[in-house]
Structure formats: C-alpha cells, structure tokens
Design an enzyme around this catalytic site. Structure first.
Site, short mmCIF file in Angstrom:
data_model
loop_
_atom_site.label_atom_id
_atom_site.label_comp_id
_atom_site.label_asym_id
_atom_site.label_seq_id
_atom_site.Cartn_x
_atom_site.Cartn_y
_atom_site.Cartn_z
N LYS A 69 2.40 11.12 7.24
CA LYS A 69 1.54 10.85 8.40
C LYS A 69 1.97 11.61 9.66
O LYS A 69 1.71 12.78 9.75
CB LYS A 69 1.43 9.34 8.61
CG LYS A 69 0.68 8.68 7.44
CD LYS A 69 -0.13 7.46 7.82
CE LYS A 69 -1.15 7.13 6.75
NZ LYS A 69 -0.80 6.02 5.87
N PHE A 102 0.86 -1.19 0.00
CA PHE A 102 0.00 0.00 0.00
C PHE A 102 0.89 1.23 0.00
O PHE A 102 1.65 1.46 0.94
CB PHE A 102 -0.95 0.05 1.20
CG PHE A 102 -1.86 1.25 1.11
CD1 PHE A 102 -3.01 1.21 0.34
CD2 PHE A 102 -1.54 2.45 1.74
CE1 PHE A 102 -3.84 2.33 0.20
CE2 PHE A 102 -2.34 3.58 1.60
CZ PHE A 102 -3.49 3.51 0.83
N ASP A 151 9.25 2.93 2.04
CA ASP A 151 8.07 3.71 2.39
C ASP A 151 7.84 3.57 3.89
O ASP A 151 7.32 2.55 4.36
CB ASP A 151 6.86 3.20 1.59
CG ASP A 151 5.58 3.99 1.90
OD1 ASP A 151 5.57 4.74 2.91
OD2 ASP A 151 4.59 3.86 1.15
C1 LIG Z 1 -0.96 6.05 4.42
C2 LIG Z 1 0.11 5.50 3.59
C3 LIG Z 1 0.41 6.06 2.33
C4 LIG Z 1 -0.43 7.16 1.70
O1 LIG Z 1 -0.49 8.32 2.47
P1 LIG Z 1 -1.64 9.41 2.18
O2 LIG Z 1 -1.27 10.56 3.06
O3 LIG Z 1 -2.94 8.77 2.56
O4 LIG Z 1 -1.58 9.72 0.73
C5 LIG Z 1 1.48 5.55 1.63
N1 LIG Z 1 2.23 4.54 2.12
C6 LIG Z 1 1.97 3.98 3.31
C7 LIG Z 1 2.84 2.88 3.81
C8 LIG Z 1 0.90 4.42 4.08
O5 LIG Z 1 0.61 3.83 5.24
#
Ligand SMILES: *Cc1c(COP(=O)(O)O)cnc(C)c1O
Length: 403
Positions: free
Chosen positions: A259, A145, A230
């Site tokens: 985040k 994700f 990520d």
């Molecule tokens: C939440 C998340 C995203 C996307 O972040 P947004 O601010 O919702 O665009 C990307 N990668 C990971 C691992 C995430 O948990």
C-alpha cells in the site's frame, strides 16, 4: 469519446457498461487531487477520508514522490530481475536501515507479498524447522483480510470472498482473533507460522486486547513458529508508529508491507525478514517480472523518505488521538463504538441506525469521502498529511450527519 466535456454520469455509465462489476463504489468520479483533497469531473471538491485504503498515506500527488516518479520514468522503468538496476539496492538498504530487518524481497501488490510470506514460511518449515514436506499448518484468524488470490481467499472467514472460488489450498487453520490462549492450544509440532493483522482493518478496524501481539510473540518463540505480521494497511505510519507492532515493543519474524510503500503512485509491496527466513529463497524459487522495478523502487524510496522526514508518523499519532477523542465525545444514538489507533478509526453504528452506507453517501454530499466496511462500520483513514483544521472541518460534517 472525448473525456474533456463528459459528465460524471457518463463516466459511471461507461464503467457500468464495459467494466466488470466486482466493486460497488460511491458514484463520485474523481479527476484530480492534491494532498488530502480530490475534485470530481464537475469540479466539486472533497476531503479524502479513505486514502485509497491507506495506500495514500503521504497524500495525493506528493511533490517529492511525483518528482521521483517523473525523473525515473524518463530514465529507466524496467529491467526485470534478469538484470540488475541502480534503484533496487538502495531501496533495500533504506528499508533495512529503517526497520532493523536484514533483507527485503520486493513484489507489487499486497496479496503477492502475503503469498511470498506464506511461501517463505513453508519453505523455512520444511528446510529449517524440519516439518515434513506437504505437511505444516499456518494459523490465521476469523475476520482476516490478506488479499484476493485463491490461496488467500481460501482461508477467509468471509463467505462471499470464498463462495464459488474453490477448491482451496490446504494448510491453514482459522482461530478466533484477539485470543492468544486459542493460539497457544492450537499449536502442534507441524505449526509453521501465525499470520495476523495487528489491527483488522477490513474487518472494521478491530483492535485486539492490549498485550495480544506480545503474547503471540511469546507463544511463537516458545514453539519455534514464525510470527508473520501483515502490516500492509496498519504499517507505514497509519497507527502513529512506523509499524503497528511497535506499540507493543515486539518484532515479528516476517513483516508484510505494501500500500503506502508505493506512495499512492505504483503498486510496491514486499516482505522484510532476517537471514534465517529469507535465506530459504534460492535463485529460481520465487519472483516477479515487475517486482523490484527501478520505477517502483525509486517511487518507494521517495515515499518512505517523505513519510519519515516530513513528520507524517507523528502527525498520525497526534491528530489520531485528537480525532478519536472528539468522536468519542459525540453524543449520538447512532453510534455503538468508536475504536482505532492513529489516523485509523472505525465508527461502528448501532444495529438500528440502518447501515453505514447511507451515512457515507450523506457525508459525500457534504464533501467528505469515506467508505463503509461491512454493513455497520464507517472507516476514517485520511492521508497522514492532514491538518488539525481539516480534521475540524471533517468533524463538523460528521457531527451533522451522525447526530
Ligand atoms: C489491502 C490489503 C491486502 C491486499 O493488498 P492488495 O494490494 O490489494 O493485494 C492485504 N492485507 C491487508 C491487511 C490489506 O489491507
């Protein structure tokens, strides 16, 4: 309508009537919060065990972060990057000092930061490594994700995330997660980067085998391929370290953050890298109107300071260990597996338990807010300011509901 006397049901009705239905939230209408606690419009109190998918690591309305937000909001909020402001430089310096990377590029949402990492990697491949233009492949993983843009959902393995949204960006290849050998044999002369989550959060807190990150680092280095981690959800203390990759003593080429960088107040994201990679961006190559805004930078600065100086990362490690042990000691036929790191724990239910949603709804009635990921996993990810007493309070309710 007036918002003062309305009930939860009325707010749900408005949202269902006038809002797009791209989410299926629990029907709890929150109007106030502090630390790990939130209150609905009827005044019922709940423990927040999701923390806005880890965007709320520092806890709701953290006094220091809110003070920075207010102070900056009254002074200067936006300049665009056409001009400079007195908040961006100090934030970049703070981030680099904290992480050891030499440069930071600010964006807003996580998905934008992932897109930024993809652009950086591709440009690096074409201008530094020598991969021909319009060639090049980024290796990604089943269960990933990374956000919701068309490019990113194009390499999702989740059918629903893609269905109806094509055509998609080429140049990505899906591999099984947790298997470094599969990565090694997939690498060609045109491989640009490996884009991976150190733990797959949205996929149900899937923890890869020990040594996986280290093997990926070796494979990437041996083949002159960039390792992009990520850490949008796994980073900033969630797993008991500043970054999850520290558990294996490695260093990626690009780390993507977001985040909790915004302290739960404003969207702040970005990538960290050294000069060889970040140097590929020249003026005009990439940008964002709000990225690096003084308001975002002031909040992010305070959010980082709070995280690091107030012991939240150590608290995540200590209480995460305690919490996972208590969960593993629970005897319940409903539980298939408990996994996680720090205060980031997935409880996978047995297939015959009837799905995680009904347990989340039962926990809500007991005053604990959490959310299922996929059908069978309950995720526990409270703000990192939680105390042991509050964990015990939650455990009582979890035991009630799961056994
Ligand atoms: C939440 C998340 C995203 C996307 O972040 P947004 O601010 O919702 O665009 C990307 N990668 C990971 C691992 C995430 O948990």
């Amino acid at each position: 309508m007036s918002t003062t006397a309305a009930t939860s049901a009325e707010f749900v009705r408005l949202e269902e009537t006038y809002g797009a239905h791209n989410y299926h939230p629990l029907d709890v209408v929150i109007s106030r919060a502090r630390g790990v606690w939130v209150w609905d419009v009827e005044g019922n109190k709940y423990l927040d065990f999701l923390a806005a998918y880890s965007a709320m690591n520092q806890g709701h309305c953290h006094p220091r972060i809110v003070a920075a937000l207010k102070e900056q909001a009254e002074r200067l909020t936006l300049t665009s990057r056409a001009f400079r402001n007195d908040q961006l430089g100090p934030l970049c310096a703070e981030l680099c000092e904290l992480t050891g990377f030499s440069r930071f590029l600010p964006m807003n949402t996580g998905a934008e930061a992932v897109e930024t990492a993809i652009k950086a990697a591709r440009k690096w491949a074409h201008t530094v490594k020598g991969v021909p233009d319009d060639r090049g492949e980024i290796l990604v993983f089943e269960g990933n994700f990374h956000g919701r843009t068309t490019t990113i959902v194009g390499f999702s393995s989740e059918e629903q995330y893609r269905a109806g949204f094509g055509p998609f960006t080429p140049g990505f290849r899906l591999l099984p997660y947790g298997n470094a050998e599969a990565v090694e044999s997939a690498i060609t002369r045109e491989t640009v980067a490996i884009l991976v989550e150190p733990i797959q959060g949205e996929n149900g807190i899937v923890v890869p085998p020990a040594g996986y990150m280290r093997r990926l680092r070796e494979v990437a280095s041996a083949n002159r391929v960039l390792l992009i981690l990520d850490e949008i959800q796994s980073g900033l203390g969630r797993t008991g370290k500043l970054f999850c990759y520290e558990h294996e003593g490695i260093r990626p080429d690009i780390v993507v953050i977001g985040k909790a960088l915004g302290g739960g107040c404003v969207p702040v994201s970005g990538i960290l890298a050294d000069d060889e990679v970040m140097g590929v961006f020249k003026p005009g190559d990439h940008g964002s109107t709000f990225g690096g805004s003084p308001l975002a930078c002031a909040v992010a600065h305070a959010a980082l300071r709070a995280l690091v100086e107030e012991g939240m990362i150590a608290n995540s490690a200590r209480l995460g260990e305690y919490f996972i042990q208590r969960l593993r000691a629970m005897k319940s036929a409903n539980i298939k597996e408990v996994r996680g790191k720090g205060l980031w724990i997935g409880v996978e239910l047995a297939p015959e338990a009837g799905g995680a949603r009904r347990f989340c709804e039962a926990l809500q009635r007991q005053g604990l807010l959490c959310k299922e990921t996929h059908v069978n996993t309950i995720r526990f990810a409270p703000p990192l300011v939680i105390t042991r007493e509050e964990i015990d309070w939650a455990l009582e309710r979890i035991v009630n509901v799961l056994t």
